[in-house]
Structures are given as C-alpha cells and as structure tokens.
Design an enzyme around this catalytic site. Structure first.
Site, PDB file in Angstrom:
ATOM      1  N   LYS A 194       0.651  -1.077  -0.026  1.00 42.07           N
ATOM      2  CA  LYS A 194       0.089  -0.013  -0.071  1.00 42.07           C
ATOM      3  C   LYS A 194       0.776   1.253   0.069  1.00 42.07           C
ATOM      4  O   LYS A 194       1.774   1.437   0.894  1.00 42.07           O
ATOM      5  CB  LYS A 194      -0.960  -0.169   1.117  1.00 42.07           C
ATOM      6  CG  LYS A 194      -1.724   1.158   1.324  1.00 42.07           C
ATOM      7  CD  LYS A 194      -2.681   1.080   2.371  1.00 42.07           C
ATOM      8  CE  LYS A 194      -3.409   2.442   2.432  1.00 42.07           C
ATOM      9  NZ  LYS A 194      -4.617   2.406   3.622  1.00 42.07           N
ATOM     10  N   LYS A 247      -2.040  -1.641  -3.711  1.00 45.33           N
ATOM     11  CA  LYS A 247      -2.995  -0.429  -3.752  1.00 45.33           C
ATOM     12  C   LYS A 247      -2.190   0.843  -3.824  1.00 45.33           C
ATOM     13  O   LYS A 247      -1.261   0.940  -3.253  1.00 45.33           O
ATOM     14  CB  LYS A 247      -3.604  -0.460  -2.682  1.00 45.33           C
ATOM     15  CG  LYS A 247      -4.762   0.731  -2.277  1.00 45.33           C
ATOM     16  CD  LYS A 247      -5.165   0.692  -0.899  1.00 45.33           C
ATOM     17  CE  LYS A 247      -5.870   1.859  -0.753  1.00 45.33           C
ATOM     18  NZ  LYS A 247      -6.395   1.982   0.587  1.00 45.33           N
TER      19      LYS A 247
HETATM   20  C1  PBG Z   1      -7.590   3.102   5.355  1.00 52.81           C
HETATM   21  C2  PBG Z   1      -7.799   3.091   3.925  1.00 52.81           C
HETATM   22  C3  PBG Z   1      -7.702   4.119   2.967  1.00 52.81           C
HETATM   23  C4  PBG Z   1      -8.104   3.619   1.807  1.00 52.81           C
HETATM   24  C5  PBG Z   1      -8.528   2.277   2.096  1.00 52.81           C
HETATM   25  N1  PBG Z   1      -8.507   2.074   3.308  1.00 52.81           N
HETATM   26  C6  PBG Z   1      -7.154   5.380   2.968  1.00 52.81           C
HETATM   27  C7  PBG Z   1      -5.709   5.853   3.512  1.00 52.81           C
HETATM   28  O1  PBG Z   1      -4.791   4.867   3.519  1.00 52.81           O
HETATM   29  O2  PBG Z   1      -5.562   7.166   3.517  1.00 52.81           O
HETATM   30  C8  PBG Z   1      -8.174   4.287   0.296  1.00 52.81           C
HETATM   31  C9  PBG Z   1      -9.199   3.759  -0.628  1.00 52.81           C
HETATM   32  C10 PBG Z   1      -9.542   4.649  -1.776  1.00 52.81           C
HETATM   33  O3  PBG Z   1      -8.843   5.760  -2.135  1.00 52.81           O
HETATM   34  O4  PBG Z   1     -10.242   4.176  -2.446  1.00 52.81           O
HETATM   35  N2  PBG Z   1      -6.398   3.298   5.740  1.00 52.81           N
END
Ligand code: PBG
Length: 325
Positions: A194, A247
């Site tokens: 991520k 992601k």
């Molecule tokens: C929570 C989380 C996030 C997303 C999914 N879970 C945001 C982040 O890490 O700031 C992003 C999902 C999206 O942008 O569609 N940590």
C-alpha cells in the site's frame, strides 16, 4: 513483399476477437466498497465519489438486494463512527458502525461475502492509522488494537478481514488473535503493498480520515519502490495472509505483475477513489466513452495479474455484463 503472417486476421470481427481474447474480467472478480454512517434513513451521495453513497444501516436492504441481483458476490465495508478518540475505540466496539453493518447485511443475505477494512484512521481523532506516541505511530502498540478490531469484526460475522494500516507484523498478530478465539476460517486479505499515494483524496473526504497533521509516509510505501513491495508481500504471506493486495492499481500495474510472478497466492488490486474520480470526471466532461474506458481499466488491472479487483465501478460493470452490452 509477400506477407505470410498477418496478425490482423485474428482481429477481423468480434467473434474471432472474442475467441482469442486473453483476459476477460468477470463479475466474480469484483469487490464493491460500501460506506456506512451512523443515524437512520440516510442514503446520501458522496460528493467526491459520484454514484456512491453513505448508507445508514437501516437503508442497506435495497442496496444489498440490488448488488446481489447484479451478480456481485463480495463487498468491502468502511465505517464512519459517531465519535472519534485517540485510541479509535469505536473501531473495536461491538456496537461500532461496521459491526452493526455486518450483522445487518448477513441478516439481509447471508450469501453476500463480507470483507471488512481493518484500520484506525477513520476512528482516531488525529486521523492516523494507529496509536500515537508523540507524533509517531507506535507500531507494536497498534498491533493490539488492530487485532481487537479484527476480532470484533469476526464476532459480528465478517467473512474476511483486510488490514490496511501498514504496520509491521499486523497479519501475524491478527491471525493469532482470530485463531485463539476460534475464527481460524476467517481469511485475511493484507494490503501488502500500500503506497503513500495522492490517489486516496476522494476516499479520505468520503471517510473523513485525513490525518490532522503530517502524512502517512512513515508507514505507507514510497511510490518509487518495487523490491520493497516484494518484501512486504513475502512477509505477509509468511505471517499467514491468504490474499495479498496492491494499492492503488493503475499507477502500480508493474507491482501487481511482479507480485503475481513471484508468489502463488491470489493477488488483489484496489482501483482506488482517485482513479475512479478521475475517470468519472473525464466521462462527465465527454472526454471518454464510459463503458469502453471502464472495461479497459478493469481489463488492464486483471491483465497485469490481479485475481481480485476492488472497485467503485463494480455495479456499472455488472449492469453491462448482465445486459450483454
Ligand atoms: C484506510 C484506507 C484508505 C483507503 C482504503 N483504506 C485511505 C488511506 O490509507 O489514506 C483508500 C481507498 C481509496 O482511495 O479508494 N487506511
């Protein structure tokens, strides 16, 4: 010159093109995200994520029935709590918004596969994904909280938990906690690679989870790195992750492919909010054909190696497939 090989022969009409097509996205590959809010009688469009809504739990019935009738089997739940505090206590409360949502969805249709995001950023008053010590997220202390969140989701009836916090060791901690409590069949989809991405903007507005100071670069990955993604995925697999996730998706197709080529576990990709909002904006301005661009985007993510795609386009795609358009 005499041409013996003519690749265009396999493109002369749709029938032959569909016979030789290498990648086909199916509804079975897709996971649809849903945002839950406290209160009642709420179904309100999310301004940063057009065609997606904030739902209060009592308004889920029509939505779940629609999702099911479109042939979508899996959803991913996010919650906006009624209050926030330093320890994110609504995240692991048995009466938290996600816990209530899981119970309601399972009572509407027990065959909808429910995946729950395990993180703290929506629930903490500082907006970071863990417990703070001074201004740093304390890794090992956070693991206890993440495990409690995962356990409370399991007790409420989730099918799979998806830790998105990027703390070291969270998969092992969650696996141990679930197993100790008899939830050895609840699977884990780890947000393994991520990235600290600018593509999460619309989600943070939708989930009210923007950090109140600083950024997430001390826990989310540097967009410049690829070997590190392999190390992260390997660690998560060793710790017991059933599925690993990359992601965002579109700027990270190379990462999806490398992980797919290196490990023999299912790979998920999160087609995130910024990717969705950008494409929607282009469609709304008449710059791209809606069906063509959405199909192309999802196909590219699958072609890169994703087995599972989490996407806000899931319902649109399912509608078109169902009507064979
Ligand atoms: C929570 C989380 C996030 C997303 C999914 N879970 C945001 C982040 O890490 O700031 C992003 C999902 C999206 O942008 O569609 N940590």
């Amino acid at each position: 010159m005499k041409l013996t090989t003519r690749p265009r022969r396999l493109r002369v009409n749709e029938q032959i093109r569909s016979l030789v097509r290498e990648t086909k996205v199916s509804i079975d590959d897709l996971v649809y995200p849903i945002f839950l809010v406290e209160g009642s009688n709420i179904k309100k469009e999310i301004s940063t994520l057009p065609d997606n809504y904030h739902f209060s739990v009592d308004m889920l019935k029509d939505e779940i029935n629609e999702i099911h009738s479109l042939g979508i089997n899996s959803i991913m739940l996010f919650g906006l709590p009624k209050s926030k505090d330093a320890k994110g206590s609504e995240a692991y409360s048995d009466n938290g918004i996600v816990q209530k949502g899981i119970r309601e969805i399972k009572s509407i249709n027990k065959n909808i596969f429910v995946i729950t995001d395990v993180c703290m950023c929506q629930y903490t008053d500082h907006g970071h994904c863990g417990i703070l010590k001074k201004e740093i997220v304390s890794n090992d202390e956070t693991l206890e909280y993440l495990s409690m969140i995962a356990l409370s989701h399991a007790k409420a009836g989730t099918d799979m938990v998806a830790p998105s916090d990027m703390m070291d060791g969270r998969v092992a901690a969650i696996r141990e906690k679930l197993d100790e409590n008899g939830f050895e069949n609840i699977s884990i989809m780890a947000y393994s690679a991520k990235y600290a991405s600018a593509f999460y903007g619309p989600f943070r507005a939708a989930a009210d989870s923007t950090p109140q100071f600083g950024d997430r670069k001390t826990y989310q990955m540097d967009p410049a790195n690829t070997d590190e993604a392999l190390r992260e995925a390997k660690l998560d697999i060793m710790e017991g992750a059933d599925i690993v996730m990359v992601k965002p998706a579109l700027s990270y197709l190379d990462i999806i492919r490398r992980i797919k080529d290196n490990y023999n576990v299912p790979v998920a990709a999160y087609n995130v909010s910024g990717e969705y909002a950008m494409i929607k904006a282009a469609i709304n301005q008449g710059l791209a054909d809606e069906k063509l661009i959405i199909k192309e985007v999802l196909t590219s993510i699958k072609r890169a190696g994703a087995d599972i795609i989490i996407t806000y386009f899931a319902k649109d795609f399912a509608r078109w497939i169902k009507h064979k358009e």
